[in-house]
Design a protein around this motif. Structure first.
Motif, PDB file in Angstrom:
ATOM      1  N   SER A  77       0.860  -1.197   0.111  1.00  0.00           N
ATOM      2  CA  SER A  77      -0.075   0.217   0.176  1.00  0.00           C
ATOM      3  C   SER A  77       0.819   1.285   0.184  1.00  0.00           C
ATOM      4  O   SER A  77       2.142   1.245   0.156  1.00  0.00           O
ATOM      5  N   LYS A  78       0.307   2.252  -0.220  1.00  0.00           N
ATOM      6  CA  LYS A  78       1.115   3.554  -0.111  1.00  0.00           C
ATOM      7  C   LYS A  78       1.547   3.996   0.914  1.00  0.00           C
ATOM      8  O   LYS A  78       2.791   4.640   0.929  1.00  0.00           O
ATOM      9  N   ARG A  79       1.053   3.504   2.087  1.00  0.00           N
ATOM     10  CA  ARG A  79       1.267   3.780   3.372  1.00  0.00           C
ATOM     11  C   ARG A  79       2.719   3.093   3.902  1.00  0.00           C
ATOM     12  O   ARG A  79       3.534   3.118   4.463  1.00  0.00           O
ATOM     13  N   LEU A  81       4.671   1.234   1.467  1.00  0.00           N
ATOM     14  CA  LEU A  81       5.657   1.274   0.549  1.00  0.00           C
ATOM     15  C   LEU A  81       7.039   1.762   0.718  1.00  0.00           C
ATOM     16  O   LEU A  81       6.779   2.844   1.429  1.00  0.00           O
ATOM     17  N   ALA A 105       6.596  10.462  -5.280  1.00  0.00           N
ATOM     18  CA  ALA A 105       5.475  10.734  -4.323  1.00  0.00           C
ATOM     19  C   ALA A 105       4.122  11.161  -5.104  1.00  0.00           C
ATOM     20  O   ALA A 105       3.221  11.036  -4.841  1.00  0.00           O
ATOM     21  N   LYS A 107       3.367  10.171  -8.464  1.00  0.00           N
ATOM     22  CA  LYS A 107       3.047   9.033  -9.114  1.00  0.00           C
ATOM     23  C   LYS A 107       2.655   7.741  -8.401  1.00  0.00           C
ATOM     24  O   LYS A 107       1.989   6.997  -8.853  1.00  0.00           O
ATOM     25  N   ALA A 108       3.332   7.549  -7.366  1.00  0.00           N
ATOM     26  CA  ALA A 108       3.291   6.146  -6.611  1.00  0.00           C
ATOM     27  C   ALA A 108       2.605   6.675  -5.188  1.00  0.00           C
ATOM     28  O   ALA A 108       2.593   5.535  -4.293  1.00  0.00           O
ATOM     29  N   GLY A 109       2.618   7.582  -4.561  1.00  0.00           N
ATOM     30  CA  GLY A 109       2.394   8.224  -3.373  1.00  0.00           C
ATOM     31  C   GLY A 109       3.424   7.698  -2.370  1.00  0.00           C
ATOM     32  O   GLY A 109       3.061   7.526  -1.183  1.00  0.00           O
ATOM     33  N   LEU A 110       4.853   7.781  -2.873  1.00  0.00           N
ATOM     34  CA  LEU A 110       5.764   7.238  -1.979  1.00  0.00           C
ATOM     35  C   LEU A 110       6.203   8.432  -1.100  1.00  0.00           C
ATOM     36  O   LEU A 110       6.386   9.450  -1.682  1.00  0.00           O
ATOM     37  N   ARG A 111       6.353   8.108   0.343  1.00  0.00           N
ATOM     38  CA  ARG A 111       6.778   9.206   1.129  1.00  0.00           C
ATOM     39  C   ARG A 111       8.093   9.388   1.237  1.00  0.00           C
ATOM     40  O   ARG A 111       8.993   8.203   0.943  1.00  0.00           O
ATOM     41  N   LEU A 167       7.926  -1.151  -8.732  1.00  0.00           N
ATOM     42  CA  LEU A 167       6.548  -1.343  -8.005  1.00  0.00           C
ATOM     43  C   LEU A 167       5.676  -2.006  -9.096  1.00  0.00           C
ATOM     44  O   LEU A 167       4.701  -2.895  -8.381  1.00  0.00           O
TER      45      LEU A 167
END
Length: 454
Positions: A77-79, A81, A105, A107-111, A167
Motif C-alpha cells: 500500500s502507499k502507506r 511502500l 511521491a 505518481k506512486a504516493g511514496l513518502r 513497483l
C-alpha cells in the motif's frame, strides 16, 4: 576488448523465476511482503567526462562494463511502500535524489522517508551536474558540460523509471537477512588501521523459495580501477552484481557501500582486481544465501531527520585572495570561485544540509542510511552502541556532499579530515562535533530496542 560486449543492451529487466539453487516450497507460516525489483542500463552511448579522479583530462574512451541502477520495492500500500535504489555512480547529489523522490511521491504516493538512494561510488562512471564540481580544478568546456547536463537529466528519468518498474513487478515474497564477511578492504590512511569487513545481505524469495532479489553492501571505496584507462565500468561493485546475477538468473542484485571512505580495495589497481574483488563479494554472499537466514516478519518503519552540519571558521577575503595565488591549481580554482561569489554579494554557506535516514523491520533489523563519504569510525561506533547482529549501516546514501570525518580523523586532519573539501566546492572543513551530532540523530530515529545491552 570491452567486457560484456557480447550481451544485449538491457533497459529494464523483469523479475524471472530462478532456475538455479531453488529451495523447497516455504511453509505457510512465513510472512510475505509485496516485493518487486527491476534494473535499468544507465550506460551513456556517447563520450562523457568520468568523475572520481582529477587527473583525467579527456572524455570517456570506451566501456569495460555497462553500468546500471536497480530498485527494490517493498510494501503493498502507499502507506507501507518503501523503495531503495542503487546506482553505479561516484556521487548522486541531493538535488537529483529529491527530484526522483518528488516524482515518485506524485505518481506512486511514496513518502520521502521511505525512499533511499545509494551510490556505489565507482570512480569510472559519468560526472553529474553539481557532483564534485571542482574535481578537475577548472570549468569544463561548454560542449563537455552540455553532455554532463544531458546525462544528469537522462539518469534522473531512468531512476524514476526503474523505481516504477519495481513497483509494477511486486508479488508475494519472503524477506530474510544475514551477515558474513569480505576481506579486501584496507585502511588507506594507516597501515593495519580500522576497517569494517561486515557484509550484510537481504534476500527476497518467491513462494517456491526462488531468489528474486539480493541487496548487499560493503565498506570499501570503488577504486580498484585507476584514472587510466579512461573507460566506463562499475568497478568491484559492478562485478559483484554481474557475478551474482549469473549465479541467480532472473534475480535483481543491488550493491551499496558502507562506511568505507577511508578504505581502499586491496589488491588494486586494474580490471583483473576489480573482477577478483567482485568475485570475493559473490562467493561470500552465495555462501550466506545457502545458510539459514534470519526471517523478517515485522512492519517496515522508515524515518528521516534533516539536520545541518556546521562548517569551521570560513576563510576571510584576504585569505581567499592569498589562496587564489596558490601553485596548486585545485586550491586556486576553489578560492577564485569563492572570491567571485563574494564579489557578487553572495554569502558563503556556514552549514551543510544533511539527511539522516533509518529503516527498521520492527525489532528484527535496523538499517541506517548516511549521506556522504563516511569514515569507518561511524559504523564501528554504531555497532558498539547498538546490537551489531541486528544493525546494517550504509553510507553514500541520498547525497554525497563531501567526506564526513569522525572526531578522530578531524583531529588527525589530512584528506578525509578536511583537505578534500575543495573538490566538493565546500568553503572549509566541518567542525569537530560533526560525529556527535550525526550519531545522536541516529539515536533519535532508531528504536531503543536495538541498543546494545549495558
Amino acid at each position: 576488448m570491452p567486457a560484456n560486449n557480447h550481451l544485449p543492451r538491457r533497459l529494464l529487466i523483469p523479475l524471472l523465476l530462478l532456475t538455479f539453487g531453488a529451495l523447497p516450497a516455504l511453509a505457510a507460516k512465513e510472512t510475505f511482503y509485496a516485493v518487486g525489483a527491476a534494473q535499468v542500463d544507465i550506460t551513456p552511448d556517447y563520450p562523457i567526462r568520468l568523475n572520481g579522479y582529477g587527473a583525467r583530462v579527456k572524455e570517456s574512451e570506451g566501456i569495460d562494463q555497462h553500468i546500471y541502477a536497480q530498485a527494490l520495492a517493498i510494501g503493498s500500500s502507499k502507506r507501507s511502500l518503501a523503495i531503495v535504489v542503487t546506482v553505479d555512480n561516484v556521487a548522486v547529489p541531493a538535488h537529483l535524489r529529491e527530484e526522483v523522490a518528488a516524482r515518485l511521491a506524485k505518481k506512486a504516493g511514496l513518502r520521502n522517508e521511505r525512499f533511499a538512494l545509494c551510490s556505489t561510488h565507482t570512480h569510472t562512471a559519468p560526472m553529474l551536474t553539481g557532483s564534485c564540481p571542482n574535481i578537475f580544478g577548472a570549468d569544463l568546456p561548454p560542449d563537455q558540460q552540455e553532455r554532463v547536463d544531458r546525462y544528469t537529466i537522462e539518469l534522473t528519468d531512468k531512476l524514476e523509471q526503474v523505481a516504477l518498474a519495481a513497483l509494477k513487478a511486486r508479488q508475494p515474497a519472503t524477506l530474510a537477512w544475514g551477515q558474513t564477511k569480505a576481506g579486501f578492504a584496507a585502511n588507506r590512511r594507516t597501515k593495519d588501521g580500522p576497517v569494517d569487513h561486515d557484509l550484510p545481505a537481504l534476500v527476497a524469495r518467491d513462494k517456491s523459495g526462488r531468489v528474486r532479489a539480493l541487496f548487499t553492501s560493503y565498506a570499501c571505496h570503488c577504486t580498484t580501477l585507476a584514472d587510466t584507462p579512461n573507460r566506463i565500468c562499475g568497478d568491484w561493485a559492478g562485478y559483484a552484481r554481474e557475478h551474482l546475477e549469473g549465479d541467480h538468473p532472473g534475480a535483481i542484485v543491488l550493491v551499496a557501500l558502507g562506511c568505507g571512505a577511508d578504505a581502499n580495495p586491496n589488491p588494486r589497481t586494474g580490471l583483473e582486481f576489480a573482477t577478483q574483488n567482485g568475485n570475493a563479494i559473490r562467493t561470500a554472499v552465495n555462501e550466506l544465501v545457502r545458510r539459514p537466514l534470519s526471517p523478517l516478519r515485522q512492519k517496515l518503519a522508515c524515518q528521516t531527520k534533516p539536520i545541518s552540519l556546521a562548517y569551521d571558521t570560513l576563510p576571510t577575503r584576504e585569505q581567499w585572495t592569498a589562496l587564489a595565488q596558490s601553485d596548486n591549481h585545485w586550491i586556486a580554482y576553489h578560492a577564485k570561485k569563492n572570491l567571485a561569489r563574494l564579489d557578487r554579494g553572495e554569502k558563503l554557506p556556514t552549514r551543510l544540509p544533511y539527511l539522516v535516514q533509518t529503516w527498521n523491520f520492527g525489532q528484527e533489523l535496523a538499517m541506517v542510511f548516511l549521506p556522504g563519504e563516511v569514515v569507518v569510525d561511524y559504523s564501528l561506533r554504531l555497532k558498539k552502541e547498538y546490537d551489531p547482529t541486528r544493525l546494517w549501516v550504509n553510507a553514500y546514501a541520498n547525497d554525497v556532499p563531501c567526506y564526513i570525518p569522525s572526531k578522530r580523523i578531524w583531529r588527525e586532519g589530512g584528506y578525509e579530515g578536511g583537505d578534500a573539501m575543495i573538490y566538493f566546492d565546500r568553503p572549509t572543513r566541518l567542525v569537530e562535533g560533526t560525529e556527535e551530532l550525526i550519531v545522536s540523530t541516529v539515536h533519535e530515529l532508531l528504536p531503543p530496542a536495538f541498543l546494545a545491552p549495558r
